[in-house]
Every structure is written in C-alpha cells, then in structure tokens.
Design an enzyme around this catalytic site. Structure first.
Site, PDB file in Angstrom:
ATOM      1  N   ARG A   1      13.518  13.754  14.515  1.00  0.00           N
ATOM      2  CA  ARG A   1      13.622  13.468  13.081  1.00  0.00           C
ATOM      3  C   ARG A   1      14.871  14.083  12.454  1.00  0.00           C
ATOM      4  O   ARG A   1      15.292  13.648  11.385  1.00  0.00           O
ATOM      5  CB  ARG A   1      12.338  13.887  12.364  1.00  0.00           C
ATOM      6  CG  ARG A   1      11.163  12.963  12.715  1.00  0.00           C
ATOM      7  CD  ARG A   1       9.905  13.286  11.956  1.00  0.00           C
ATOM      8  NE  ARG A   1       9.482  14.650  12.103  1.00  0.00           N
ATOM      9  CZ  ARG A   1       8.634  15.105  13.005  1.00  0.00           C
ATOM     10  NH1 ARG A   1       8.101  14.265  13.886  1.00  0.00           N
ATOM     11  NH2 ARG A   1       8.299  16.369  13.069  1.00  0.00           N
TER      12      ARG A   1
ATOM     13  N   GLU B   1       6.068  30.850  21.231  1.00  0.00           N
ATOM     14  CA  GLU B   1       4.958  31.796  21.175  1.00  0.00           C
ATOM     15  C   GLU B   1       4.206  31.837  22.507  1.00  0.00           C
ATOM     16  O   GLU B   1       3.834  32.889  22.993  1.00  0.00           O
ATOM     17  CB  GLU B   1       4.003  31.413  20.037  1.00  0.00           C
ATOM     18  CG  GLU B   1       2.940  32.446  19.777  1.00  0.00           C
ATOM     19  CD  GLU B   1       2.096  32.106  18.563  1.00  0.00           C
ATOM     20  OE1 GLU B   1       1.143  32.858  18.327  1.00  0.00           O
ATOM     21  OE2 GLU B   1       2.380  31.114  17.871  1.00  0.00           O
TER      22      GLU B   1
END
Length: 172
Positions: A58, A95
C-alpha cells in the site's frame, strides 16, 4: 475535507482483536484521494527529496502518484524475491521472529535525498527497516510520511528521522 470520513475500519481483520483501517474507501473517492495526495505533497515537498521510496504494497499507492505529482522518481521496497536484478536485502526483527525487505541496488544513488512512504505506521518496524536499508545504499533519508498513524503502538519512537502523518488514531 476530513479524510477520516473516508477511512473504513474493519474489526477483527486480518485476525481477531485487530481493527484494520482500510484506505480502499479513500482511494475510491476521487475528491478525498486528491485532497490526500495534495496534503502528502505538502508534507513531502518540505523535505526536499530527489526520490520517493514506497513500501510494499500500500505504500506504492501513496508514493507512486505523489512522485508523479511532485516530478520525482519512485523506488519500490519489497519482500524477498519480488524485484529483478541486483538487490540489497535487510533483515529486521519483529516481536516474534524476523522479516526481510529488499531494494534494487541502483534504485537509490549515494547522496540522493529520499522520503519513505507507506499508508500506515503501526509499530514502526518496517519503516525503521526501510530507513536502515536506504542508508545502507548511502541515501540521505530526509523523512518518512504516512496517511495513518496508530498512536498507541508508538511506531514514531522507532524512527530516527522526521516523520509526518495525515491522520492519527489513538488505538493500536
């Protein structure tokens, strides 16, 4: 024009607990999209870039029309194996695990002033990795710009360059 009126929020996408901010409704509204591009142009132009770097996928939607509007070049940063020719790769930590991005080696020249664009800044991991990748090519990273910033995820804190977002949401 309030661009937030043209952003659709979709709960539990792509997985439960995530509130997805969908820019397809913004893209489908010509006046709102034009207003968005103009506001992005104002933010980017002040950074005086030579070239815009868009992050897959995007980020391409923001960087490509903006490059055309400002008379600048456009360079893509993509996932591995998507760009032809010689590429420079950058692996970065998430993470849970890691990810990798690539840029064509001749996409950005040493010393060239770049601004990096994406549609949304969440945790800032991909944006920070793209900044690092451009600097590995000796680019002069002038800043980063997004349409949407999720303030609760504090992605801005991971960026060591100027940053501007058009729309902010408190959550994350």
């Amino acid at each position: 024009m309030d661009l937030k009126n043209h952003i659709r929020s979709i709960p539990d996408f792509p997985k439960p607990g995530i509130l997805f901010y969908d820019i397809s409704t913004l893209l489908a509204h010509p006046r709102a999209w034009r207003a968005c591009v103009r506001r992005l142009a104002d933010a980017v132009d002040a950074m005086e870039p030579d070239v815009l770097v868009g992050i897959e996928s995007r980020g391409f939607l923001t960087a490509a029309p903006l490059a055309l509007e400002l008379g600048l070049g456009f360079v893509m940063v993509r996932k591995p194996g998507k760009l032809p020719g010689k590429v420079t790769s950058h692996t970065y930590e998430l993470e849970y695990g890691s990810d990798q991005i690539e840029i064509q080696q001749d996409g950005v020249q040493p010393g060239q002033r770049v601004v990096i664009l994406d549609d949304l800044l969440a945790t800032g991991g991909t944006m920070a990795a793209t900044i690092d990748l451009c600097r590995r090519l000796d680019a002069d990273v002038r800043g980063a710009v997004c349409i949407i910033e999720l303030l609760g995820l504090k992605g801005r804190e991971r960026l060591d360059t100027a940053f501007h977002s058009l729309i902010q949401y408190e959550g994350g």
